[in-house]
Design a protein around this motif. Structure first.
Motif, PDB file in Angstrom:
ATOM      1  N   GLY A   4      42.024  51.867  56.952  1.00 55.85           N
ATOM      2  CA  GLY A   4      41.358  51.899  55.650  1.00 55.85           C
ATOM      3  C   GLY A   4      41.304  50.548  54.957  1.00 55.85           C
ATOM      4  N   ILE A   5      41.945  49.543  55.509  1.00 57.78           N
ATOM      5  CA  ILE A   5      41.949  48.207  54.904  1.00 57.78           C
ATOM      6  C   ILE A   5      40.730  47.428  55.374  1.00 57.78           C
ATOM      7  CG2 ILE A   5      43.182  46.000  54.759  1.00 57.78           C
ATOM      8  CD1 ILE A   5      45.773  47.567  55.092  1.00 57.78           C
ATOM      9  N   ARG A   6      40.020  46.863  54.458  1.00 59.32           N
ATOM     10  CA  ARG A   6      38.835  46.071  54.766  1.00 59.32           C
ATOM     11  C   ARG A   6      39.010  44.662  54.204  1.00 59.32           C
ATOM     12  NH1 ARG A   6      37.998  49.791  57.763  1.00 59.32           N
ATOM     13  NH2 ARG A   6      36.402  51.377  57.523  1.00 59.32           N
ATOM     14  N   GLY A   7      38.416  43.719  54.829  1.00 65.17           N
ATOM     15  CA  GLY A   7      38.452  42.343  54.350  1.00 65.17           C
ATOM     16  C   GLY A   7      37.051  41.770  54.344  1.00 65.17           C
ATOM     17  N   LEU A   8      36.852  40.749  53.578  1.00 66.37           N
ATOM     18  CA  LEU A   8      35.572  40.070  53.578  1.00 66.37           C
ATOM     19  C   LEU A   8      35.786  38.601  53.283  1.00 66.37           C
ATOM     20  CD1 LEU A   8      33.751  39.894  50.429  1.00 66.37           C
ATOM     21  CD2 LEU A   8      35.240  41.887  50.475  1.00 66.37           C
ATOM     22  N   ARG A   9      34.825  37.821  53.665  1.00 66.94           N
ATOM     23  CA  ARG A   9      34.876  36.385  53.448  1.00 66.94           C
ATOM     24  C   ARG A   9      33.699  36.012  52.545  1.00 66.94           C
ATOM     25  NH1 ARG A   9      36.455  32.069  57.661  1.00 66.94           N
ATOM     26  NH2 ARG A   9      37.543  33.927  58.304  1.00 66.94           N
ATOM     27  N   LEU A  10      33.987  35.257  51.509  1.00 61.08           N
ATOM     28  CA  LEU A  10      32.956  34.825  50.569  1.00 61.08           C
ATOM     29  C   LEU A  10      32.768  33.322  50.675  1.00 61.08           C
ATOM     30  CD1 LEU A  10      34.076  36.797  47.372  1.00 61.08           C
ATOM     31  CD2 LEU A  10      32.277  37.422  48.986  1.00 61.08           C
ATOM     32  N   ASP A  11      31.540  32.900  50.693  1.00 55.10           N
ATOM     33  CA  ASP A  11      31.223  31.480  50.620  1.00 55.10           C
ATOM     34  C   ASP A  11      30.755  31.185  49.200  1.00 55.10           C
ATOM     35  OD1 ASP A  11      31.740  30.851  53.311  1.00 55.10           O
ATOM     36  OD2 ASP A  11      29.792  31.678  53.888  1.00 55.10           O
ATOM     37  N   VAL A  12      31.487  30.339  48.511  1.00 57.53           N
ATOM     38  CA  VAL A  12      31.136  29.978  47.134  1.00 57.53           C
ATOM     39  C   VAL A  12      29.999  28.977  47.184  1.00 57.53           C
ATOM     40  CG1 VAL A  12      31.983  28.971  44.984  1.00 57.53           C
ATOM     41  CG2 VAL A  12      33.504  30.389  46.387  1.00 57.53           C
ATOM     42  N   SER A  13      28.892  29.324  46.553  1.00 59.15           N
ATOM     43  CA  SER A  13      27.729  28.440  46.572  1.00 59.15           C
ATOM     44  C   SER A  13      27.494  27.770  45.224  1.00 59.15           C
ATOM     45  CB  SER A  13      26.470  29.216  46.980  1.00 59.15           C
ATOM     46  OG  SER A  13      26.232  30.249  46.049  1.00 59.15           O
ATOM     47  N   GLU A  14      28.091  28.299  44.167  1.00 57.13           N
ATOM     48  CA  GLU A  14      27.875  27.729  42.843  1.00 57.13           C
ATOM     49  C   GLU A  14      29.027  28.153  41.939  1.00 57.13           C
ATOM     50  OE1 GLU A  14      24.621  27.997  39.214  1.00 57.13           O
ATOM     51  OE2 GLU A  14      24.161  28.879  41.140  1.00 57.13           O
ATOM     52  N   VAL A  15      29.404  27.270  41.018  1.00 57.64           N
ATOM     53  CA  VAL A  15      30.445  27.577  40.043  1.00 57.64           C
ATOM     54  C   VAL A  15      29.912  27.243  38.670  1.00 57.64           C
ATOM     55  CG1 VAL A  15      32.764  27.012  39.235  1.00 57.64           C
ATOM     56  CG2 VAL A  15      32.300  27.104  41.677  1.00 57.64           C
ATOM     57  N   ARG A  16      30.027  28.174  37.775  1.00 55.46           N
ATOM     58  CA  ARG A  16      29.664  27.931  36.375  1.00 55.46           C
ATOM     59  C   ARG A  16      30.925  28.076  35.548  1.00 55.46           C
ATOM     60  NH1 ARG A  16      24.040  31.174  35.329  1.00 55.46           N
ATOM     61  NH2 ARG A  16      22.886  30.199  37.019  1.00 55.46           N
ATOM     62  N   ALA A  17      31.178  27.110  34.718  1.00 56.98           N
ATOM     63  CA  ALA A  17      32.390  27.137  33.910  1.00 56.98           C
ATOM     64  C   ALA A  17      32.068  26.724  32.494  1.00 56.98           C
ATOM     65  CB  ALA A  17      33.427  26.188  34.507  1.00 56.98           C
ATOM     66  N   LYS A  18      32.948  27.083  31.588  1.00 52.44           N
ATOM     67  CA  LYS A  18      32.787  26.617  30.225  1.00 52.44           C
ATOM     68  C   LYS A  18      34.127  26.115  29.736  1.00 52.44           C
ATOM     69  CE  LYS A  18      33.525  30.540  27.172  1.00 52.44           C
ATOM     70  NZ  LYS A  18      32.913  31.496  26.285  1.00 52.44           N
ATOM     71  N   PHE A  19      34.073  25.222  28.797  1.00 54.84           N
ATOM     72  CA  PHE A  19      35.282  24.626  28.256  1.00 54.84           C
ATOM     73  C   PHE A  19      35.631  25.341  26.966  1.00 54.84           C
ATOM     74  CE2 PHE A  19      37.794  21.556  25.968  1.00 54.84           C
ATOM     75  CZ  PHE A  19      38.594  21.007  26.955  1.00 54.84           C
ATOM     76  N   LYS A  20      36.854  25.763  26.838  1.00 52.23           N
ATOM     77  CA  LYS A  20      37.293  26.430  25.621  1.00 52.23           C
ATOM     78  C   LYS A  20      38.089  25.444  24.785  1.00 52.23           C
ATOM     79  CE  LYS A  20      39.851  30.220  23.754  1.00 52.23           C
ATOM     80  NZ  LYS A  20      40.910  31.157  23.917  1.00 52.23           N
ATOM     81  N   TYR A  21      37.669  25.269  23.552  1.00 48.48           N
ATOM     82  CA  TYR A  21      38.398  24.420  22.624  1.00 48.48           C
ATOM     83  C   TYR A  21      39.469  25.277  21.972  1.00 48.48           C
ATOM     84  CZ  TYR A  21      34.441  21.376  23.284  1.00 48.48           C
ATOM     85  OH  TYR A  21      33.485  20.587  23.839  1.00 48.48           O
ATOM     86  N   ASP A  22      40.714  25.085  22.366  1.00 49.05           N
ATOM     87  CA  ASP A  22      41.797  25.937  21.895  1.00 49.05           C
ATOM     88  C   ASP A  22      42.404  25.347  20.630  1.00 49.05           C
ATOM     89  OD1 ASP A  22      43.759  27.773  21.580  1.00 49.05           O
ATOM     90  OD2 ASP A  22      44.540  27.602  23.618  1.00 49.05           O
TER      91      ASP A  22
END
Length: 64
Positions: A4-22
């Motif tokens: 019942g255990i499944r695995g997968l592999r992901l290829d990251v093609s893009e990253v979007r991030a934002k900066f939080k002013y704390d």
């Protein structure tokens, strides 16, 4: 249960991030973060550091 255990592999093609002013961090920590961003100097680090210091002046020091 192993079938019942499944695995997968992901290829990251893009990253979007934002900066939080704390604004809840102490002023010394926010100033140090701006300094380190300036030293690192990649992409948007300098404008981000400038904005962090501008916010520090506008918002003021951290209060417990």
């Amino acid at each position: 249960m192993l079938p019942g255990i499944r695995g997968l592999r992901l290829d990251v093609s893009e990253v979007r991030a934002k900066f939080k002013y704390d604004d809840h961090k102490p002023a010394e920590q926010r100033t140090d973060t701006a300094r380190r961003l300036t030293e690192r100097g990649t992409a948007l680090d300098a404008p981000t550091a400038t904005q962090q210091l501008r916010r520090l002046d506008r918002v003021g020091t951290w209060k417990a």
